[in-house]
Design a protein around this motif. Sequence first.
Motif, mmCIF file in Angstrom:
data_model
loop_
_atom_site.group_PDB
_atom_site.id
_atom_site.type_symbol
_atom_site.label_atom_id
_atom_site.label_comp_id
_atom_site.label_asym_id
_atom_site.label_seq_id
_atom_site.Cartn_x
_atom_site.Cartn_y
_atom_site.Cartn_z
ATOM 1 N N SER A 54 0.842 -1.194 0.000
ATOM 2 C CA SER A 54 0.000 0.000 0.000
ATOM 3 C C SER A 54 0.882 1.250 0.000
ATOM 4 N N PRO A 55 0.281 2.421 -0.142
ATOM 5 C CA PRO A 55 1.077 3.654 -0.065
ATOM 6 C C PRO A 55 1.782 3.815 1.284
ATOM 7 N N VAL A 56 1.253 3.193 2.318
ATOM 8 C CA VAL A 56 1.834 3.308 3.654
ATOM 9 C C VAL A 56 3.098 2.467 3.792
ATOM 10 N N ASN A 57 3.143 1.289 3.158
ATOM 11 C CA ASN A 57 4.268 0.385 3.404
ATOM 12 C C ASN A 57 5.205 0.174 2.219
ATOM 13 N N VAL A 58 4.901 0.771 1.068
ATOM 14 C CA VAL A 58 5.724 0.539 -0.125
ATOM 15 C C VAL A 58 7.172 0.976 0.092
ATOM 16 N N HIS A 59 7.389 2.021 0.850
ATOM 17 C CA HIS A 59 8.747 2.518 1.039
ATOM 18 C C HIS A 59 9.565 1.622 1.977
#
Length: 108
Positions: free
Chosen positions: A40-45
């Motif tokens: 998700s956008p929260v964990n992609v990094h």
Amino acid sequence: MSRDVARAAHPSATRQKLKVLVRADPDVRSVRIIVHGCVSPVNVHGLDLVVRRAASLAPATDVTLDLGEAEAWDSVQKDLEVSSFTSRLASAMPAATGIRLRVIAPGS
């Protein structure tokens, strides 16, 4: 917001939590990062950090990011391309431009 509501809204409390297994051959010539869960956008990094760490094990390490068993939000599909990873990693670590990365797309 109550503590229970805040805890339920945190990414680690939902299917947005990633499970990552890192496998390296004995000579560290290749590393395979196997991901389960939903990107998700929260964990992609968080995947950037794992890829960077794997690539730093040895100068000529081939890194495969295997998202074949993972799911991904539509909004992060572009972020999961090799060019996106190398661009993000190059800004954090100049030596990252030489990373030999292969990405297996979610659901492949």
